[in-house]
Scaffold this motif. Structure first.
Motif, PDB file in Angstrom:
ATOM      1  N   PHE A 104     -17.265  -0.707 -65.255  1.00  0.00           N
ATOM      2  CA  PHE A 104     -17.179  -1.041 -63.834  1.00  0.00           C
ATOM      3  C   PHE A 104     -15.731  -0.946 -63.380  1.00  0.00           C
ATOM      4  CE2 PHE A 104     -20.989  -3.087 -65.323  1.00  0.00           C
ATOM      5  CZ  PHE A 104     -21.906  -2.747 -64.333  1.00  0.00           C
ATOM      6  N   ALA A 105     -15.570  -0.555 -62.135  1.00  0.00           N
ATOM      7  CA  ALA A 105     -14.246  -0.537 -61.510  1.00  0.00           C
ATOM      8  C   ALA A 105     -14.419  -1.192 -60.144  1.00  0.00           C
ATOM      9  CB  ALA A 105     -13.748   0.898 -61.386  1.00  0.00           C
ATOM     10  N   GLY A 106     -13.387  -1.110 -59.316  1.00  0.00           N
ATOM     11  CA  GLY A 106     -13.565  -1.736 -58.007  1.00  0.00           C
ATOM     12  C   GLY A 106     -12.290  -1.814 -57.225  1.00  0.00           C
ATOM     13  N   VAL A 107     -12.281  -2.754 -56.305  1.00  0.00           N
ATOM     14  CA  VAL A 107     -11.176  -2.868 -55.354  1.00  0.00           C
ATOM     15  C   VAL A 107     -10.944  -4.334 -55.022  1.00  0.00           C
ATOM     16  CG1 VAL A 107     -12.798  -2.429 -53.455  1.00  0.00           C
ATOM     17  CG2 VAL A 107     -10.339  -2.143 -53.078  1.00  0.00           C
ATOM     18  N   THR A 108      -9.685  -4.644 -54.723  1.00  0.00           N
ATOM     19  CA  THR A 108      -9.286  -6.023 -54.460  1.00  0.00           C
ATOM     20  C   THR A 108      -8.447  -6.097 -53.188  1.00  0.00           C
ATOM     21  OG1 THR A 108      -9.146  -6.436 -56.855  1.00  0.00           O
ATOM     22  CG2 THR A 108      -8.022  -8.013 -55.405  1.00  0.00           C
ATOM     23  N   VAL A 109      -8.744  -7.065 -52.348  1.00  0.00           N
ATOM     24  CA  VAL A 109      -7.844  -7.418 -51.244  1.00  0.00           C
ATOM     25  C   VAL A 109      -7.150  -8.707 -51.651  1.00  0.00           C
ATOM     26  CG1 VAL A 109      -7.659  -8.083 -48.817  1.00  0.00           C
ATOM     27  CG2 VAL A 109      -9.331  -6.341 -49.518  1.00  0.00           C
ATOM     28  N   HIS A 110      -5.819  -8.711 -51.520  1.00  0.00           N
ATOM     29  CA  HIS A 110      -5.072  -9.883 -51.980  1.00  0.00           C
ATOM     30  C   HIS A 110      -3.882 -10.176 -51.085  1.00  0.00           C
ATOM     31  CE1 HIS A 110      -1.637  -7.635 -53.815  1.00  0.00           C
ATOM     32  NE2 HIS A 110      -2.514  -6.668 -53.841  1.00  0.00           N
ATOM     33  N   GLN A 111      -3.453 -11.434 -51.127  1.00  0.00           N
ATOM     34  CA  GLN A 111      -2.203 -11.818 -50.466  1.00  0.00           C
ATOM     35  C   GLN A 111      -1.070 -11.162 -51.224  1.00  0.00           C
ATOM     36  OE1 GLN A 111      -1.838 -13.921 -47.826  1.00  0.00           O
ATOM     37  NE2 GLN A 111      -3.643 -15.239 -47.777  1.00  0.00           N
ATOM     38  N   VAL A 112      -0.051 -10.739 -50.514  1.00  0.00           N
ATOM     39  CA  VAL A 112       1.098 -10.125 -51.175  1.00  0.00           C
ATOM     40  C   VAL A 112       2.128 -11.204 -51.489  1.00  0.00           C
ATOM     41  CG1 VAL A 112       2.985  -8.468 -50.935  1.00  0.00           C
ATOM     42  CG2 VAL A 112       0.713  -7.930 -50.027  1.00  0.00           C
ATOM     43  N   THR A 113       2.534 -11.215 -52.767  1.00  0.00           N
ATOM     44  CA  THR A 113       3.623 -12.082 -53.206  1.00  0.00           C
ATOM     45  C   THR A 113       4.688 -11.180 -53.839  1.00  0.00           C
ATOM     46  OG1 THR A 113       2.443 -12.421 -55.283  1.00  0.00           O
ATOM     47  CG2 THR A 113       2.145 -14.113 -53.589  1.00  0.00           C
ATOM     48  N   ALA A 114       5.782 -11.787 -54.287  1.00  0.00           N
ATOM     49  CA  ALA A 114       6.927 -10.979 -54.731  1.00  0.00           C
ATOM     50  C   ALA A 114       6.569 -10.046 -55.886  1.00  0.00           C
ATOM     51  CB  ALA A 114       8.078 -11.892 -55.114  1.00  0.00           C
ATOM     52  N   GLU A 115       5.657 -10.477 -56.765  1.00  0.00           N
ATOM     53  CA  GLU A 115       5.282  -9.643 -57.903  1.00  0.00           C
ATOM     54  C   GLU A 115       4.199  -8.653 -57.490  1.00  0.00           C
ATOM     55  OE1 GLU A 115       4.068 -10.329 -62.565  1.00  0.00           O
ATOM     56  OE2 GLU A 115       4.394 -12.075 -61.299  1.00  0.00           O
ATOM     57  N   LEU A 116       4.336  -7.398 -57.911  1.00  0.00           N
ATOM     58  CA  LEU A 116       3.449  -6.313 -57.462  1.00  0.00           C
ATOM     59  C   LEU A 116       1.987  -6.552 -57.861  1.00  0.00           C
ATOM     60  CD1 LEU A 116       3.512  -3.399 -56.166  1.00  0.00           C
ATOM     61  CD2 LEU A 116       3.542  -2.546 -58.527  1.00  0.00           C
ATOM     62  N   ASP A 117       1.082  -6.524 -56.885  1.00  0.00           N
ATOM     63  CA  ASP A 117      -0.374  -6.566 -57.098  1.00  0.00           C
ATOM     64  C   ASP A 117      -0.849  -7.830 -57.814  1.00  0.00           C
ATOM     65  OD1 ASP A 117      -0.456  -4.008 -55.961  1.00  0.00           O
ATOM     66  OD2 ASP A 117      -0.317  -3.015 -57.901  1.00  0.00           O
ATOM     67  N   VAL A 118      -0.172  -8.950 -57.547  1.00  0.00           N
ATOM     68  CA  VAL A 118      -0.495 -10.163 -58.305  1.00  0.00           C
ATOM     69  C   VAL A 118      -0.903 -11.346 -57.406  1.00  0.00           C
ATOM     70  CG1 VAL A 118       0.653 -11.964 -59.706  1.00  0.00           C
ATOM     71  CG2 VAL A 118       0.798  -9.596 -60.400  1.00  0.00           C
ATOM     72  N   GLY A 119      -0.758 -11.242 -56.095  1.00  0.00           N
ATOM     73  CA  GLY A 119      -1.012 -12.393 -55.221  1.00  0.00           C
ATOM     74  C   GLY A 119      -2.457 -12.848 -55.226  1.00  0.00           C
ATOM     75  N   PRO A 123      -6.711  -0.522 -55.384  1.00  0.00           N
ATOM     76  CA  PRO A 123      -7.939   0.092 -55.896  1.00  0.00           C
ATOM     77  C   PRO A 123      -8.223  -0.191 -57.368  1.00  0.00           C
ATOM     78  CG  PRO A 123      -6.232   1.759 -55.727  1.00  0.00           C
ATOM     79  CD  PRO A 123      -5.629   0.474 -55.215  1.00  0.00           C
ATOM     80  N   SER A 124      -8.327  -1.466 -57.704  1.00  0.00           N
ATOM     81  CA  SER A 124      -8.791  -1.875 -59.041  1.00  0.00           C
ATOM     82  C   SER A 124      -9.321  -3.294 -58.925  1.00  0.00           C
ATOM     83  CB  SER A 124      -7.668  -1.842 -60.080  1.00  0.00           C
ATOM     84  OG  SER A 124      -6.850  -2.994 -59.962  1.00  0.00           O
ATOM     85  N   LEU A 125      -9.973  -3.732 -59.991  1.00  0.00           N
ATOM     86  CA  LEU A 125     -10.406  -5.125 -60.052  1.00  0.00           C
ATOM     87  C   LEU A 125      -9.257  -5.930 -60.637  1.00  0.00           C
ATOM     88  CD1 LEU A 125     -14.072  -4.683 -61.335  1.00  0.00           C
ATOM     89  CD2 LEU A 125     -13.337  -5.427 -59.050  1.00  0.00           C
ATOM     90  N   LEU A 126      -8.363  -6.374 -59.776  1.00  0.00           N
ATOM     91  CA  LEU A 126      -7.232  -7.169 -60.267  1.00  0.00           C
ATOM     92  C   LEU A 126      -7.757  -8.419 -60.960  1.00  0.00           C
ATOM     93  CD1 LEU A 126      -4.785  -6.844 -57.220  1.00  0.00           C
ATOM     94  CD2 LEU A 126      -4.576  -5.734 -59.467  1.00  0.00           C
ATOM     95  N   PRO A 127      -7.100  -8.940 -62.004  1.00  0.00           N
ATOM     96  CA  PRO A 127      -5.757  -8.568 -62.431  1.00  0.00           C
ATOM     97  C   PRO A 127      -5.682  -7.337 -63.330  1.00  0.00           C
ATOM     98  CG  PRO A 127      -6.528 -10.419 -63.721  1.00  0.00           C
ATOM     99  CD  PRO A 127      -7.585 -10.146 -62.694  1.00  0.00           C
ATOM    100  N   ALA A 128      -6.780  -6.594 -63.513  1.00  0.00           N
ATOM    101  CA  ALA A 128      -6.701  -5.371 -64.316  1.00  0.00           C
ATOM    102  C   ALA A 128      -6.046  -4.253 -63.504  1.00  0.00           C
ATOM    103  CB  ALA A 128      -8.107  -4.934 -64.739  1.00  0.00           C
ATOM    104  N   PHE A 129      -5.266  -3.448 -64.164  1.00  0.00           N
ATOM    105  CA  PHE A 129      -4.721  -2.205 -63.598  1.00  0.00           C
ATOM    106  C   PHE A 129      -3.907  -2.411 -62.319  1.00  0.00           C
ATOM    107  CE2 PHE A 129      -8.831  -0.875 -65.683  1.00  0.00           C
ATOM    108  CZ  PHE A 129      -8.220  -0.474 -66.859  1.00  0.00           C
ATOM    109  N   THR A 130      -2.855  -3.180 -62.421  1.00  0.00           N
ATOM    110  CA  THR A 130      -1.865  -3.199 -61.340  1.00  0.00           C
ATOM    111  C   THR A 130      -1.151  -1.847 -61.347  1.00  0.00           C
ATOM    112  OG1 THR A 130      -0.160  -4.074 -62.788  1.00  0.00           O
ATOM    113  CG2 THR A 130      -1.502  -5.684 -61.622  1.00  0.00           C
ATOM    114  N   GLY A 131      -0.446  -1.520 -60.280  1.00  0.00           N
ATOM    115  CA  GLY A 131       0.352  -0.288 -60.246  1.00  0.00           C
ATOM    116  C   GLY A 131      -0.454   0.941 -59.881  1.00  0.00           C
ATOM    117  N   LEU A 132      -0.019   2.085 -60.407  1.00  0.00           N
ATOM    118  CA  LEU A 132      -0.573   3.382 -59.981  1.00  0.00           C
ATOM    119  C   LEU A 132      -1.650   3.894 -60.948  1.00  0.00           C
ATOM    120  CD1 LEU A 132       2.762   5.129 -58.899  1.00  0.00           C
ATOM    121  CD2 LEU A 132       1.020   4.124 -57.399  1.00  0.00           C
TER     122      LEU A 132
END
Ligand code: GAR
Length: 193
Positions: free
Chosen positions: A136-151, A114-123
């Motif tokens: 503005f805020a937003g939401v991102t669907v992403h591939q999961v890679t080993a690093e949290l919220d970065v794929g 629930p953020s516009l990645l790469p801004a605001f990874t985590g909680l």
């Protein structure tokens, strides 16, 4: 059959939206894809009851019963794999996954954040966006890679941050967009499989 396995930890509104969209759009007939199972790390997750009512297999695997993150992830993977997933969808699944788990599902594991990645990874993404003065805020669907919220990013949606917003009001506005983009992203992936 392209089996979709959805992982949840709570209410499961994103999961329910994907399930309903798949039913309404006849994904099984059109794309040979179905939601095969819903799995939660919280046995009392409200979303499990909804999935059960839809005739979907459900499993609860309480992470507190495991001595380590690795042990939990190994059992989680075994549980998921019994449903022979083409795609594993994290929908409000609030556990950090081990690199081994992520590698096992490389290319077929996605998350909604629930953020516009790469801004605001985590909680606490909504409060942090408000505190930062974001317009503005937003939401991102992403591939999961080993690093949290970065794929790699698959889809995003933007909402305004309005004067007087609290984390709750902003979260509710973002959630309406989650329900738009997550079924869309899952559909695009199963079509391409
Ligand atoms: C959603 O807002 C989702 O983006 C978020 O949890 C909520 C789950 O709602 N996920 C994360 O914060 C992942 N780090 P839901 O259970 O109603 O789908």
């Amino acid at each position: 059959m392209k089996n979709i396995v959805i992982l949840i930890s709570g209410g499961g509104s994103n999961m329910a939206t994907i399930v309903r969209t798949a039913q309404q759009e006849h994904w099984e007939q059109r794309y040979g894809a179905r939601v095969a199972a819903v799995i939660s790390n919280k046995p009392d997750a409200a979303g499990l009851a909804f999935a059960r009512e839809q005739g979907i297999a459900t499993e609860a695997l309480d992470h507190k019963a495991f001595a380590s993150r690795e042990a939990f992830d190994a059992e989680l993977a075994a549980t998921i794999d019994r449903h022979q997933p083409a795609l594993v969808v994290l929908a409000g699944f609030m556990r950090i996954l081990t690199p081994g788990f992520v590698a096992h599902y490389a290319g077929r594991l996605i998350n909604i954040h629930p953020s516009l990645l790469p801004a605001f990874t985590g909680l606490h993404t909504h409060q942090r966006a408000i505190d930062a003065g974001c317009k503005f805020a937003g939401v991102t669907v992403h591939q999961v890679t080993a690093e949290l919220d970065v794929g790699p990013i698959l889809d995003q949606a933007v909402v305004p941050v309005l004067p007087g917003d609290t984390a709750e009001t902003l979260a509710a506005r973002v959630l309406t967009q989650e329900h738009v983009i997550y079924p869309r992203a899952v559909r695009a992936l199963v079509q391409a499989l």
